[in-house]
Design a protein around this motif. Structure first.
Motif, PDB file in Angstrom:
ATOM      1  N   ARG A 191       0.694  -1.147  -0.015  1.00  0.00           N
ATOM      2  CA  ARG A 191       0.048  -0.085  -0.034  1.00  0.00           C
ATOM      3  C   ARG A 191       0.754   1.051   0.162  1.00  0.00           C
ATOM      4  N   ASP A 194       2.523   1.740  -3.354  1.00  0.00           N
ATOM      5  CA  ASP A 194       1.206   1.949  -4.416  1.00  0.00           C
ATOM      6  C   ASP A 194       1.067   3.603  -4.356  1.00  0.00           C
ATOM      7  N   CYS A 195       1.235   4.336  -3.066  1.00  0.00           N
ATOM      8  CA  CYS A 195       1.097   5.706  -2.899  1.00  0.00           C
ATOM      9  C   CYS A 195       2.501   6.197  -3.320  1.00  0.00           C
ATOM     10  N   LEU A 254      -6.541   4.938   3.179  1.00  0.00           N
ATOM     11  CA  LEU A 254      -6.043   4.327   2.435  1.00  0.00           C
ATOM     12  C   LEU A 254      -5.242   3.071   3.106  1.00  0.00           C
TER      13      LEU A 254
END
Length: 270
Positions: A191, A194-195, A254
């Motif tokens: 995660r 991905d950011c 998120l």
């Protein structure tokens, strides 16, 4: 290796370590560099609480790990006991690196620990490099070499490296706690990737979530307030936010940091 070049190399490795997403790789990476700049042949790193009966012992290179794996419980107990460093550092708050020969004097060569190391790793001398803030038990690295004892330059280089080791260890602990608080292994890392967040930015984000000031974050991570602000600016840009509160809320949505409540409480060590 000259001191300035050795420190530059250690600094470069520490910077690389701060961009490593897998916490378990951090100490082996630093240990290899520490052995090189301190004139050692092998390093044992003890990042967790340990005693004569338990605790994690990491070793580089792999050949040294294979040799130590053959030790029985008595041998491992001697290694974990950390003679003569446990006694030396327990005597006060001084955490300056010191060799076993200097700490124990004439008793070192004939000690059970020295004999064990000679038989298993074919080394004669050990350099203790504790983390400056460790109390009891003392944690850090032990650097091993054959032949002559560690020189004054080796000890100076070890002392210069201590703040770098501390900074990486603080990040390691943050990332480990972060992983434990956010579910299956690999999910938090993915995660964050991905950011576009680096591991260092992730560490700053975690401390922002704890409502720490920039000054407090800097002290915790061993960086300047200016550097903290730079990381925060990067977080705003990458998460599309404008302030701290919005950044934390966005990160929670998120799944980058634990949400408020019992499930996310108390996941990070102080």
């Amino acid at each position: 290796m000259r001191l300035d070049r050795a420190y530059e190399r250690m600094t470069a490795v520490a910077v690389a370590a701060l961009h490593e997403r897998r916490p378990e790789r951090l100490w082996p990476m630093l240990a290899r560099a520490l052995a090189d700049v301190c004139g050692g042949e092998a390093v044992v790193h003890k990042p967790d609480d340990w005693s004569e009966s338990e605790g994690t012992i990491g070793t580089v290179p792999d050949a040294a790990a294979a040799e130590l794996a053959r030790l029985d419980d008595t041998g491992l107990g001697l290694l974990r006991a950390g003679y003569p460093f446990a006694l030396h550092y327990a005597a006060g708050a001084d955490r300056t690196p010191v060799s076993a020969q200097r700490a124990a004097g004439r008793t070192w060569p004939d000690s059970p620990t020295a004999r064990l190391l000679g038989e298993t790793l074919d080394v004669d001398h050990v350099l203790g490099v504790p983390l400056p803030e460790s109390t009891a038990p003392i944690t850090g690295c032990l650097v091993y070499r054959a032949g002559t004892d560690f020189t004054d330059d080796h000890l100076t280089m070890a002392e210069r490296a201590q703040p770098l080791l501390t900074a990486v260890e603080r990040q390691r602990q943050l990332l480990l706690d972060w992983r434990r608080g956010l579910g299956p292994a690999g999910a938090p890392d993915q995660r964050a990737a991905d950011c576009g967040l680096t591991p260092r930015e992730t560490a700053v984000l975690l401390l922002l979530t704890d409502a720490l000031t920039a000054d407090a974050i800097g002290r915790r991570l061993g960086i300047s307030v200016r550097t903290v602000h730079k990381h925060v600016e990067n977080l705003y840009r990458k998460l599309g936010t404008r302030d701290r509160v919005g950044t934390v809320l966005r990160a929670q949505r998120l799944g980058l940091v634990p949400s408020p409540g019992p499930a996310g409480a108390g996941t990070r060590s102080s």
